[in-house]
Design an enzyme around this catalytic site. Sequence first.
Site, PDB file in Angstrom:
ATOM      1  N   ASP A 303       0.563  -1.349  -0.151  1.00  0.00           N
ATOM      2  CA  ASP A 303       0.135  -0.201  -0.335  1.00  0.00           C
ATOM      3  C   ASP A 303       1.051   1.173  -0.071  1.00  0.00           C
ATOM      4  OD1 ASP A 303      -2.244  -1.496   0.805  1.00  0.00           O
ATOM      5  OD2 ASP A 303      -2.060  -0.899   2.661  1.00  0.00           O
ATOM      6  N   ALA A 304       1.985   0.897   0.982  1.00  0.00           N
ATOM      7  CA  ALA A 304       2.439   2.107   0.975  1.00  0.00           C
ATOM      8  C   ALA A 304       3.933   2.772  -0.669  1.00  0.00           C
ATOM      9  CB  ALA A 304       4.080   2.127   2.099  1.00  0.00           C
TER      10      ALA A 304
END
Length: 348
Positions: A303-304
Amino acid sequence: MAQTRSVKEGILFGMGNPLLDISAEVSLDYIAKYGLEIDNAILAEDKHLPMYQELVKEHDVEYIAGGATQNSIRVAQWMLGTKLNPHSTSYLGCIGDDRFGVELAQRAREAGVYADYLVDPQVNTGTCACLITGRSRSLVANLAAANHYKKDHLMQPLNWARVEMAEYYYVSGFFLTVSPESMLTVADHAASNDKLFMTNLSAPFLSQFFKEPQMKVMPYVDILFGNETEAEAFSDSQGFATKDIKEIALKAANLPKVTKRPRVVIITQGKDPVIMVNNGVITEHLVPLVAPDDIVDTNGAGDAFVGGFLSQLVLGKPLDKCIAGGNYTASTIIQQSGCTFPAKPQFE
């Protein structure tokens, strides 16, 4: 040093399943007890439901604002700057009328995200059990309220205004299980207005069990993200007859598309090079190594990566710089607990 360039309000729009992560360190025996696999993500079945209260009662848990798209949008906003570029990102999803929902909303807004949640008083805010074993994790999502998102909320005037003001759209593949019609509505708007729509393979089970909605959305996808495990599952579902990541990425890039803009495919491989296909050309991008002793937890790394990538994309940076931004945020997040980050980014 941190970003100092301003971008317009609402340039990046996200929509997904807001979840409160319940993170705990567990043993491999605990993973086996519930029939789970490390470094995998699934939707909770009935047999998993007792686990959530069990974790709270028997383990030292940490509550972290989560949900794949929400994580990516929060990271992108962090990279763009909460003070310099407030509300350059927007996010929609569904929560319950409870304290977990209030906490999720507060975390998003503290991060500078313009967040508007459909509140369903009949169900609890969704949660995700993040089971940490050493440096690996297993995710079990109980969508609850997140599963009740309705297209009507998207079409409300103030929310649709956020869609119209955006130029970039990211909705993770997990939303395929909730409101594919909402995904298609946003994707069609992007295609019709020469804007960028992006999604993620997100988890192997989506390619295995949600192939139909996945392939309805795919023709609209300008940039497709995924990791090597998800890419292999996608290859199997598409009958690509290969496990070679570069070949899978190239074949995915060449799937039918509604616009003439070539599809970009980006596959992460942990510490191994990021694979990108752009205009039919395959490139590899080295990942900065993080010392094993500095790795706290890999939950949220993917996600990051997307969030860092998106932050550079909306700034108009070339794709290799976007990947560098993604590698920076992923390497930063794995040195934190869950998808959390320091006060300010240090990225040039």
